[in-house]
Design an enzyme around this catalytic site. Structure first.
Site, PDB file in Angstrom:
ATOM      1  CB  ALA A  36      -0.969  -0.003   1.187  1.00  0.00           C
ATOM      2  CG  LEU A  37       4.570   0.477  -1.854  1.00  0.00           C
ATOM      3  CD1 LEU A  37       5.653   0.272  -2.917  1.00  0.00           C
ATOM      4  CD2 LEU A  37       5.148   0.275  -0.453  1.00  0.00           C
ATOM      5  CG  HIS A  38       2.371   6.184   1.890  1.00  0.00           C
ATOM      6  ND1 HIS A  38       3.588   6.625   2.355  1.00  0.00           N
ATOM      7  CD2 HIS A  38       1.850   5.418   2.887  1.00  0.00           C
ATOM      8  CE1 HIS A  38       3.789   6.187   3.580  1.00  0.00           C
ATOM      9  NE2 HIS A  38       2.758   5.431   3.930  1.00  0.00           N
ATOM     10  CG  HIS A  41       5.856   2.987   1.769  1.00  0.00           C
ATOM     11  ND1 HIS A  41       4.494   3.158   1.666  1.00  0.00           N
ATOM     12  CD2 HIS A  41       6.050   2.302   2.928  1.00  0.00           C
ATOM     13  CE1 HIS A  41       3.894   2.588   2.698  1.00  0.00           C
ATOM     14  NE2 HIS A  41       4.804   2.076   3.483  1.00  0.00           N
ATOM     15  N   GLY A 152      11.307   4.303   8.356  1.00  0.00           N
ATOM     16  CA  GLY A 152      10.789   5.649   8.584  1.00  0.00           C
ATOM     17  C   GLY A 152      10.802   5.997  10.063  1.00  0.00           C
ATOM     18  CD  GLN A 158       8.421  -0.768  12.366  1.00  0.00           C
ATOM     19  OE1 GLN A 158       7.468  -1.504  12.535  1.00  0.00           O
ATOM     20  NE2 GLN A 158       8.599  -0.064  11.254  1.00  0.00           N
TER      21      GLN A 158
END
Ligand code: AMP
Length: 283
Positions: A36-38, A41, A152, A158
């Site tokens: 679901a790349l944006h 990414h 990110g 994370q």
């Protein structure tokens, strides 16, 4: 010579493709994603291209990091569009294993990180999450054997957990964190923003606005605890259900009481309707 985007779906084709890069003495960067790349990414991909000769993007919606009540089933899956975007971005290889390839029958390993993974932030609300992330990211690192891996800062806890995990396992790669890419109104890009109704979307930038305001006030030496309490009130009044809004040490994620305690990172998680949003900002 332009190269075309290869898609590897099993370990054999992944290893063949990576071996071909290594034979030419090319360096390799990995960008792990759940698809679901944006634009966020794709910014990681661009930065990866600056740092290595070849860029591998993994697309794997990792069942191990979702609790049964979470959105694994409904998580957006847009593989064909993702591949088109990565072709356009001139990535070199997509690593898209099935769940069966990643977790074959009899799979019996779990990496259970401590330290930043037990900071009482995301882990408090998603207790299964970092175990799932650390296990799959360790596997991705060993499968792809990159020189550098890009993550990110959007998912700040994370990033700290993965950085520590790679160091604890003596993995020979560098973990790099990339600043959060935002919409013009400040909302951090996220695949989950697609869940927001138009009305929720119009309120969502408030999260980043409150972080900015809190960071400014803490920098002006206002008491951290009071600033955060007022931030929570403001978000609650705007219709957010706040999981946490906290000031933590930017590296250890230990609680901090004032600017003296050290580089500070503000971290927030809040629900708007059914959508859970997270964000963070350096003070
Ligand atoms: P995801 O597909 O959401 O698991 O994210 C894959 C990678 O993209 C993670 O390292 C995320 O931190 C990163 N990422 C997600 N959103 C953004 C953003 N708005 N800006 C920068 N990086 C991001």
């Amino acid at each position: 010579m332009p190269t075309r985007l290869t898609i590897a779906r099993n370990l054999r084709s992944l290893r063949t493709a990576v071996a071909a890069f290594r034979k030419k003495r090319e360096t390799v960067a990995l960008v792990p994603t759940m698809g679901a790349l944006h634009r966020g990414h794709l910014t990681l991909v661009k930065e990866a291209q600056r740092r290595a000769d070849r860029v591998v993007v993994s697309i794997f919606v990792n069942p191990a990091q979702f609790a049964p009540h979470e959105d694994f089933g409904s998580y957006p899956r847009t593989f064909d569009t993702d591949v088109a975007a990565l072709t356009e971005a001139k990535a070199d290889l997509v690593w898209a294993p099935t769940a069966q390839v990643m977790y074959p029958d009899g799979f019996a390993l779990k990496i259970e990180p401590a330290g930043a993974a037990k900071a009482g932030l995301e882990d408090k609300f998603r207790p299964h999450f970092f175990g799932g992330v650390a296990t799959v990211v360790a596997k991705l690192f060993l499968q792809v054997t990159p020189d550098v891996a890009l993550f990110g800062q959007k998912d700040y806890q994370q990033l700290r957990v993965v950085t520590q995990m790679a160091s604890d396992l003596d993995l020979p790669l560098k973990v790099v964190g990339i600043p959060t890419v935002r919409e013009r109104d400040g909302l951090a890009l996220s695949s989950r923003n697609a869940y927001l109704s138009a009305e929720e979307r119009s309120r969502a930038p408030m999260l980043a606005r409150v972080l900015n305001a809190c960071a400014g006030r803490i920098n002006r030496r206002e008491p951290v605890e009071m600033v955060l309490e007022e931030g929570v009130t403001e978000l609650t009044q705007a219709g957010f259900a706040v999981d946490y809004l906290e000031a933590r040490h930017a590296l250890t994620l230990a609680p901090v009481a004032s600017l003296k305690d050290g580089p500070i990172r503000l971290l927030v998680a809040a629900k708007l309707g059914k959508t859970r949003l997270i964000d963070n900002l350096a003070v």
